[in-house]
Design a protein around this motif. Structure first.
Motif, PDB file in Angstrom:
ATOM      1  N   ALA A  66      53.976  16.531  45.245  1.00 29.14           N
ATOM      2  CA  ALA A  66      54.651  15.711  45.562  1.00 29.14           C
ATOM      3  C   ALA A  66      55.536  15.849  46.795  1.00 29.14           C
ATOM      4  N   SER A  67      55.954  17.304  46.820  1.00 36.78           N
ATOM      5  CA  SER A  67      57.071  17.802  47.956  1.00 36.78           C
ATOM      6  C   SER A  67      56.190  17.956  49.180  1.00 36.78           C
ATOM      7  N   ARG A  68      55.059  17.777  49.068  1.00 35.47           N
ATOM      8  CA  ARG A  68      54.213  17.865  50.409  1.00 35.47           C
ATOM      9  C   ARG A  68      53.833  16.848  51.092  1.00 35.47           C
ATOM     10  N   ILE A  69      54.307  15.494  50.409  1.00 31.05           N
ATOM     11  CA  ILE A  69      54.102  14.624  50.915  1.00 31.05           C
ATOM     12  C   ILE A  69      55.477  14.090  51.854  1.00 31.05           C
ATOM     13  N   GLU A  70      55.399  13.666  53.186  1.00 30.41           N
ATOM     14  CA  GLU A  70      56.314  13.256  54.131  1.00 30.41           C
ATOM     15  C   GLU A  70      57.563  12.354  53.502  1.00 30.41           C
ATOM     16  N   GLY A  71      58.907  13.034  53.575  1.00 31.36           N
ATOM     17  CA  GLY A  71      59.927  12.236  53.160  1.00 31.36           C
ATOM     18  C   GLY A  71      60.423  12.707  51.890  1.00 31.36           C
ATOM     19  N   CYS A  72      59.672  13.425  51.047  1.00 31.78           N
ATOM     20  CA  CYS A  72      59.986  14.026  49.951  1.00 31.78           C
ATOM     21  C   CYS A  72      61.357  15.033  50.167  1.00 31.78           C
ATOM     22  N   PRO A  73      62.410  14.573  49.395  1.00 34.22           N
ATOM     23  CA  PRO A  73      63.761  15.506  49.707  1.00 34.22           C
ATOM     24  C   PRO A  73      64.048  16.945  49.173  1.00 34.22           C
ATOM     25  N   TYR A  74      63.014  17.516  48.453  1.00 35.46           N
ATOM     26  CA  TYR A  74      63.039  18.694  48.122  1.00 35.46           C
ATOM     27  C   TYR A  74      61.646  19.431  48.322  1.00 35.46           C
ATOM     28  N   ASP A  75      62.185  20.902  48.585  1.00 36.97           N
ATOM     29  CA  ASP A  75      60.963  21.822  48.584  1.00 36.97           C
ATOM     30  C   ASP A  75      60.909  22.821  47.386  1.00 36.97           C
ATOM     31  N   GLY A  81      67.079  31.293  47.199  1.00 40.39           N
ATOM     32  CA  GLY A  81      67.955  30.340  47.774  1.00 40.39           C
ATOM     33  C   GLY A  81      67.703  28.909  47.178  1.00 40.39           C
ATOM     34  N   ALA A  82      67.294  28.851  45.874  1.00 40.26           N
ATOM     35  CA  ALA A  82      67.202  27.602  45.202  1.00 40.26           C
ATOM     36  C   ALA A  82      68.695  27.185  44.748  1.00 40.26           C
ATOM     37  N   GLU A  83      69.031  25.821  44.968  1.00 37.09           N
ATOM     38  CA  GLU A  83      70.056  25.126  44.502  1.00 37.09           C
ATOM     39  C   GLU A  83      69.745  24.316  43.083  1.00 37.09           C
ATOM     40  N   TYR A  84      68.524  24.163  42.848  1.00 31.25           N
ATOM     41  CA  TYR A  84      68.434  23.238  41.517  1.00 31.25           C
ATOM     42  C   TYR A  84      67.258  24.177  40.728  1.00 31.25           C
ATOM     43  N   ILE A  85      67.298  23.943  39.289  1.00 32.03           N
ATOM     44  CA  ILE A  85      66.421  24.525  38.449  1.00 32.03           C
ATOM     45  C   ILE A  85      65.802  23.589  37.797  1.00 32.03           C
ATOM     46  N   VAL A  86      64.376  23.291  38.159  1.00 32.73           N
ATOM     47  CA  VAL A  86      63.556  22.437  37.379  1.00 32.73           C
ATOM     48  C   VAL A  86      62.568  22.770  36.080  1.00 32.73           C
ATOM     49  N   LEU A  87      63.096  22.463  35.059  1.00 35.12           N
ATOM     50  CA  LEU A  87      62.387  23.131  33.932  1.00 35.12           C
ATOM     51  C   LEU A  87      61.001  22.316  33.708  1.00 35.12           C
ATOM     52  N   ALA A  88      59.824  22.822  33.810  1.00 36.78           N
ATOM     53  CA  ALA A  88      58.652  22.042  33.530  1.00 36.78           C
ATOM     54  C   ALA A  88      57.629  22.926  32.470  1.00 36.78           C
ATOM     55  N   MET A 103      69.330  11.773  55.607  1.00 34.41           N
ATOM     56  CA  MET A 103      68.826  12.893  55.093  1.00 34.41           C
ATOM     57  C   MET A 103      68.951  14.291  55.906  1.00 34.41           C
ATOM     58  N   THR A 104      69.422  15.186  55.375  1.00 33.68           N
ATOM     59  CA  THR A 104      69.334  16.433  56.141  1.00 33.68           C
ATOM     60  C   THR A 104      68.429  17.341  55.805  1.00 33.68           C
ATOM     61  N   ASP A 105      68.343  18.491  55.446  1.00 32.94           N
ATOM     62  CA  ASP A 105      67.272  19.478  55.200  1.00 32.94           C
ATOM     63  C   ASP A 105      67.255  19.291  53.771  1.00 32.94           C
ATOM     64  N   LYS A 106      66.086  19.850  53.272  1.00 35.84           N
ATOM     65  CA  LYS A 106      65.666  19.438  52.064  1.00 35.84           C
ATOM     66  C   LYS A 106      66.314  20.483  51.023  1.00 35.84           C
ATOM     67  N   ALA A 107      66.426  19.675  49.883  1.00 36.94           N
ATOM     68  CA  ALA A 107      67.164  20.596  48.687  1.00 36.94           C
ATOM     69  C   ALA A 107      65.867  21.756  48.243  1.00 36.94           C
ATOM     70  N   ARG A 108      66.323  22.845  47.859  1.00 35.70           N
ATOM     71  CA  ARG A 108      65.316  23.798  47.481  1.00 35.70           C
ATOM     72  C   ARG A 108      65.421  24.007  45.891  1.00 35.70           C
ATOM     73  N   ILE A 109      64.393  23.741  45.173  1.00 27.80           N
ATOM     74  CA  ILE A 109      64.316  23.845  43.717  1.00 27.80           C
ATOM     75  C   ILE A 109      63.375  25.008  43.315  1.00 27.80           C
ATOM     76  N   ALA A 161      63.467  13.890  42.905  1.00 28.99           N
ATOM     77  CA  ALA A 161      63.582  13.591  44.320  1.00 28.99           C
ATOM     78  C   ALA A 161      64.869  12.527  44.328  1.00 28.99           C
ATOM     79  N   ASP A 162      65.103  11.623  43.264  1.00 30.43           N
ATOM     80  CA  ASP A 162      66.082  10.747  43.569  1.00 30.43           C
ATOM     81  C   ASP A 162      67.378  11.510  42.916  1.00 30.43           C
ATOM     82  N   TYR A 163      67.290  12.325  42.247  1.00 34.91           N
ATOM     83  CA  TYR A 163      68.524  13.258  41.867  1.00 34.91           C
ATOM     84  C   TYR A 163      68.862  14.103  43.033  1.00 34.91           C
ATOM     85  N   VAL A 164      68.133  14.910  43.428  1.00 33.88           N
ATOM     86  CA  VAL A 164      68.769  15.782  44.566  1.00 33.88           C
ATOM     87  C   VAL A 164      68.811  14.891  45.676  1.00 33.88           C
ATOM     88  N   GLY A 165      68.329  13.851  45.854  1.00 32.93           N
ATOM     89  CA  GLY A 165      68.443  12.914  47.122  1.00 32.93           C
ATOM     90  C   GLY A 165      69.793  12.181  47.244  1.00 32.93           C
TER      91      GLY A 165
END
Ligand code: GRF
Length: 321
Positions: A24-33, A82-89, A1-7, A185-189
């Motif tokens: 969730a993004s603040r927990i270690e190992g989360c692949p997105y910010d 600099g976000a690579e993904y859009i997450v609608l909530a 796993m490299t740098d985190k995905a930006r959402i 996390a699964d999707y961006v990871g």
């Protein structure tokens, strides 16, 4: 796993799902910010929380703007962050087709029903009305048709005696708060995990006739033609020589073809160190929306380039027709 995905997270209301994504993004190992929280409502309560968490925020009311103009303002903020993904909530706007197409494969939504049941609004009232035993929530890719993109994850939630649309909505939200961070996390990871990408390349390469795998300069390589006379037709390169790319290297037909690919589609192709000089191209795999059929076609072409005549004769004959 490299740098985190930006959402970037888009909200219109309370933003409890956004909060779940942030924590969730603040927990270690989360692949997105979470790089941005944006809203069409400057008073959306979630914006204040995001700001308090030190996350960039953007608000632009849709009032008085065309759908395209409003989408463009939101999109500009996403790109600036600099976000690579859009997450609608809980984003209560229908997005224009052009915007949805530009973000195809990079935009997710959460919907409070077990899709394909109850697309659109008032899902809880409709589930109660129908006498269903369960309601639930679905995370899906966003496509131009409302709530119809590929479902990535779902959780069912029981309906209990005495439920109202409100009580059911609250219970479904508990499930959403668990499901959404995990699904994102699964999707961006999955686009960043070298082991998963290698597995996929390996499966495609070794499905071709008379192939084997052999390490070459520390990288997995794939050969055709048998133990002794085998020739390499593909390599798997994990961020070699300072590139950020995880890639599959295949043979092109010529240096012109290679340079043309790299110039016209720099998001997909690059000229790898050393191998590039002999006409190999790198197909970048650690990006969303990889067309795996295309990767398979490249592998087949590269295989055919070096496979012994006895293996390609039939194909050559078929081509001659
Ligand atoms: C959620 O139930 C979500 O499924 C739907 O809108 C609601 C948003 O709630 N799309 P919140 O703003 O995240 O609390």
């Amino acid at each position: 796993m490299t740098d985190k995905a930006r959402i970037a997270v888009f909200i219109s209301g309370a933003g409890t799902n956004m909060a779940a994504l942030v924590y969730a993004s603040r927990i270690e190992g989360c692949p997105y910010d979470v790089a941005l929280v944006a809203s069409n409502d400057p008073d959306a309560p979630g914006l204040a929380l995001a700001a308090a968490e030190g996350i960039a925020t953007f608000a632009q009311s849709h009032k008085g703007l065309t759908r395209e103009a409003h989408d463009a303002a939101m999109e500009a903020a996403v790109i600036a962050a600099g976000a690579e993904y859009i997450v609608l909530a809980g984003y209560m706007r229908i997005l224009s087709d052009g915007f949805v197409e530009r973000w195809a494969g990079r935009m997710l939504n959460i919907h409070p029903s077990l899709l394909p049941l109850y697309k659109g609004l008032d899902t809880h009232a409709r589930a109660l009305e129908a006498g269903d035993s369960h309601a639930g929530t679905s995370v899906h890719l966003v496509t131009p048709e409302l709530d119809a993109g590929e479902v990535l994850a779902q959780l069912a939630v029981p309906i209990v005696p005495g439920d109202t649309p409100e009580s059911l909505a609250n219970r479904v939200k508990f499930a959403e708060h668990q499901l959404y961070p995990r699904a994102v996390a699964d999707y961006v990871g999955r686009w960043r995990d070298p082991a998963a990408l290698l597995q996929r390349v390996r499966a495609l390469a070794l499905a071709l006739p008379e192939t084997d795998e052999r390490e070459s300069h520390g990288s997995p390589g794939f050969r055709v033609g048998g133990e002794k006379a085998g020739k390499f037709f593909a390599y798997f390169a994990d961020q070699h020589h300072g590139t950020p790319h995880i890639a599959c290297l295949v043979r092109t037909g010529s240096m012109d073809e290679l340079l043309n690919l790299v110039e016209s589609q720099p998001d997909i192709y690059y000229k790898p160190a050393y191998y590039g000089a002999s006409g190999w191209v790198g197909i970048i795999l650690n990006r969303p929306g990889v067309d795996w059929d295309e990767v398979a076609q490249w592998l087949q072409r590269s295989w055919r380039n070096v496979a012994p005549k006895r293996l390609t004769r039939l194909m050559d004959a078929a081509d001659a027709f």
